[in-house]
Design a protein around this motif. Structure first.
Motif, PDB file in Angstrom:
ATOM      1  N   PRO A  41      47.075  37.253  31.323  1.00 17.30           N
ATOM      2  CA  PRO A  41      46.123  37.898  32.239  1.00 17.30           C
ATOM      3  C   PRO A  41      45.008  36.938  32.650  1.00 17.30           C
ATOM      4  O   PRO A  41      44.430  36.236  31.822  1.00 17.30           O
ATOM      5  CB  PRO A  41      45.582  39.069  31.418  1.00 17.30           C
ATOM      6  N   SER A  42      44.737  36.906  33.938  1.00 15.89           N
ATOM      7  CA  SER A  42      43.811  35.931  34.495  1.00 15.89           C
ATOM      8  C   SER A  42      42.565  36.605  35.038  1.00 15.89           C
ATOM      9  O   SER A  42      42.628  37.682  35.633  1.00 15.89           O
ATOM     10  CB  SER A  42      44.500  35.159  35.629  1.00 15.89           C
ATOM     11  N   SER A  43      41.423  35.929  34.861  1.00 10.59           N
ATOM     12  CA  SER A  43      40.173  36.422  35.423  1.00 10.59           C
ATOM     13  C   SER A  43      39.852  35.766  36.763  1.00 10.59           C
ATOM     14  O   SER A  43      38.821  36.064  37.369  1.00 10.59           O
ATOM     15  CB  SER A  43      39.014  36.177  34.455  1.00 10.59           C
ATOM     16  N   ILE A  44      40.730  34.877  37.237  1.00  2.00           N
ATOM     17  CA  ILE A  44      40.558  34.324  38.576  1.00  2.00           C
ATOM     18  C   ILE A  44      40.622  35.474  39.569  1.00  2.00           C
ATOM     19  O   ILE A  44      41.545  36.297  39.516  1.00  2.00           O
ATOM     20  CB  ILE A  44      41.646  33.280  38.875  1.00  2.00           C
ATOM     21  N   ALA A  45      39.655  35.544  40.463  1.00  4.64           N
ATOM     22  CA  ALA A  45      39.516  36.734  41.303  1.00  4.64           C
ATOM     23  C   ALA A  45      40.798  37.080  42.051  1.00  4.64           C
ATOM     24  O   ALA A  45      41.235  38.240  42.063  1.00  4.64           O
ATOM     25  CB  ALA A  45      38.360  36.539  42.281  1.00  4.64           C
ATOM     26  N   GLY A  46      41.437  36.088  42.669  1.00  3.73           N
ATOM     27  CA  GLY A  46      42.652  36.370  43.424  1.00  3.73           C
ATOM     28  C   GLY A  46      43.761  36.914  42.547  1.00  3.73           C
ATOM     29  O   GLY A  46      44.460  37.873  42.908  1.00  3.73           O
TER      30      GLY A  46
END
Length: 427
Positions: free
Chosen positions: A260-265
């Motif tokens: 899971p990524s917190s990069i907005a996109g």
């Protein structure tokens, strides 16, 4: 007097270092192409020549996009200091970009438009202006600027790919498909060209062709940043439109849930895919947990309304009602300070409608969301991305038993694009 060095687009650059200029050209191409090494290349260019203001400005752009705001400020100031005494083109380039990296978006857009009128081949500024318009929902302006600039970029896939996407957002899908295909014929690694093709096939309801054509189109796009996942998100949407929900669930696990990524996109795509599955009657349960946790950490990221709406979805999707209420309170507090009126008039009722849907109050969802339909575009994001908000309203009509609205919206939705979830929905 020796001629001033020129970059790959024929524009003057103040540097005596061939290595700095060559690396800068690679960095610009990397930024245009969504390559993961764009920042490293800009910073390498400044190492070759600390006075290369354009490269400092490029680094500031990359750092801002990565939300590394303290470093953005350092690079911004370095660009402004270095450009003093350089050419008019460079001074105006740096001024426009650093207005944007300093959060002065409207001033930056004005500066970019004025600059491009005089220096139409400043591709990096063209791309930034294009995305400013994208996140302001100004799609006619996107098409206007790419149409005006295209003659200045013969044989350039990046600008042709940008034009293709602007055509698709104007519902000119056949033209968009042709333009995207032409861009990819010029440069098979043009990720935005692939992206434009994915949009055009999806909005044309050519789902089978999209599923066949997209994987081999994505494959040559090596070295991408998070945008590679976004291209795979488009592939998942095509499967969703066909009703291949098991395939969508598997892609969500593989592409977004494994790390899971917190990069907005990445986060927007992860959240909207889970929410769409919920709309299709497939509860995601514990699969929300990591994205709800990330959303909880990002509640204070209030700059982009599109992002705020997705954070709201993740909080209620994962059942974090205290966090959701705190977040809504933050959005309401921001509304009086927003000069555009977007936060109070669109974002607050949208978040309230999302809360109502997650809480099972479907009549309230309809009451909140229906008046917003003409203004959802102002949140930015593509037609495909914004559908998640419209589809929440449509599904709420069905679940509330509002047969008149459900029938009207269903006919409208199927006429536009007959996704399986709506084509098989009975009023």
């Amino acid at each position: 007097m020796a001629a001033m060095p020129r970059d790959a687009y024929g524009l003057p650059v103040s540097t005596a270092s061939p290595d700095a200029l060559a690396t800068y050209d690679r960095a610009v191409r990397a930024l245009l192409g969504w390559q993961a090494d764009a920042l490293d290349l800009f910073q390498t260019a400044t190492a070759h020549d600390p006075g290369l203001a354009l490269a400092h400005a490029g680094a500031a752009v990359c750092l801002f996009l990565e939300e590394r705001f303290a470093e953005t400020r350092v690079a911004t100031e370095a660009a402004r200091t270095a450009v003093d005494g350089q050419s008019e083109r460079e001074r105006r380039h740096v001024d426009a970009l650093t207005l944007w990296t300093s959060g002065k978006v409207d001033e930056a857009a004005q500066a970019m438009r004025a600059h491009l009128a005089d220096f139409p081949r400043d591709a990096m500024l063209l791309q930034r202006l294009y995305y400013v318009f994208f996140w302001q929902g100004r799609f006619p302006d996107m098409l206007e600027v790419t149409s005006a600039m295209l003659p200045s970029y013969p044989g350039d896939s990046f600008v042709l790919g940008m034009h293709a996407f602007a055509l698709e957002e104007a519902d000119r899908c056949e033209e968009a498909t042709r333009a995207a295909e032409a861009a990819l014929a010029l440069n098979p690694r043009d990720a935005w060209g692939v992206h434009a093709l994915a949009h055009a096939l999806y909005e044309s309801a050519d789902f089978d062709a999209g599923i066949t054509r997209l994987p081999p189109a994505i494959h040559p796009c090596r070295g991408l940043n998070w945008f590679r996942n976004h291209l795979l998100w488009h592939l998942a949407l095509l499967h969703f439109a066909r009703g291949d929900y098991a395939r969508v669930a598997a892609m969500s696990r593989t592409v977004f849930e494994r790390a899971p990524s917190s990069i907005a996109g990445d986060l927007h795509d992860s959240i909207s895919l889970l929410w769409r599955m919920e709309l299709a009657g497939r509860p995601m349960g514990e699969r929300w947990r990591p994205f709800t946790a990330i959303a909880r950490e990002r509640m204070n990221r209030q700059g982009l309304s599109f992002h705020v709406a997705h954070v709201a979805m993740a909080l209620v999707g994962g059942g974090d009602w205290p966090g959701a209420q705190q977040h809504l309170g933050m959005v309401r507090e921001r509304a009086p300070r927003d000069r555009t009126g977007l936060v109070g008039e669109v974002l607050v009722p949208l978040v309230e409608g999302v809360h109502a849907f997650a809480g099972g109050d479907y009549a309230r969802t309809v009451e909140q969301l229906e008046p917003l339909r003409p203004r959802i575009v102002e949140l930015g994001g593509s037609r495909a991305q914004r559908d998640v908000f419209h589809d929440t309203l449509f599904e709420a009509c069905f679940r509330s038993g509002d047969a008149e609205r459900a029938g009207r919206f269903l006919a409208e939705r199927i006429a536009r694009r007959p996704d399986h979830v709506w084509r098989t929905r009975a009023v």
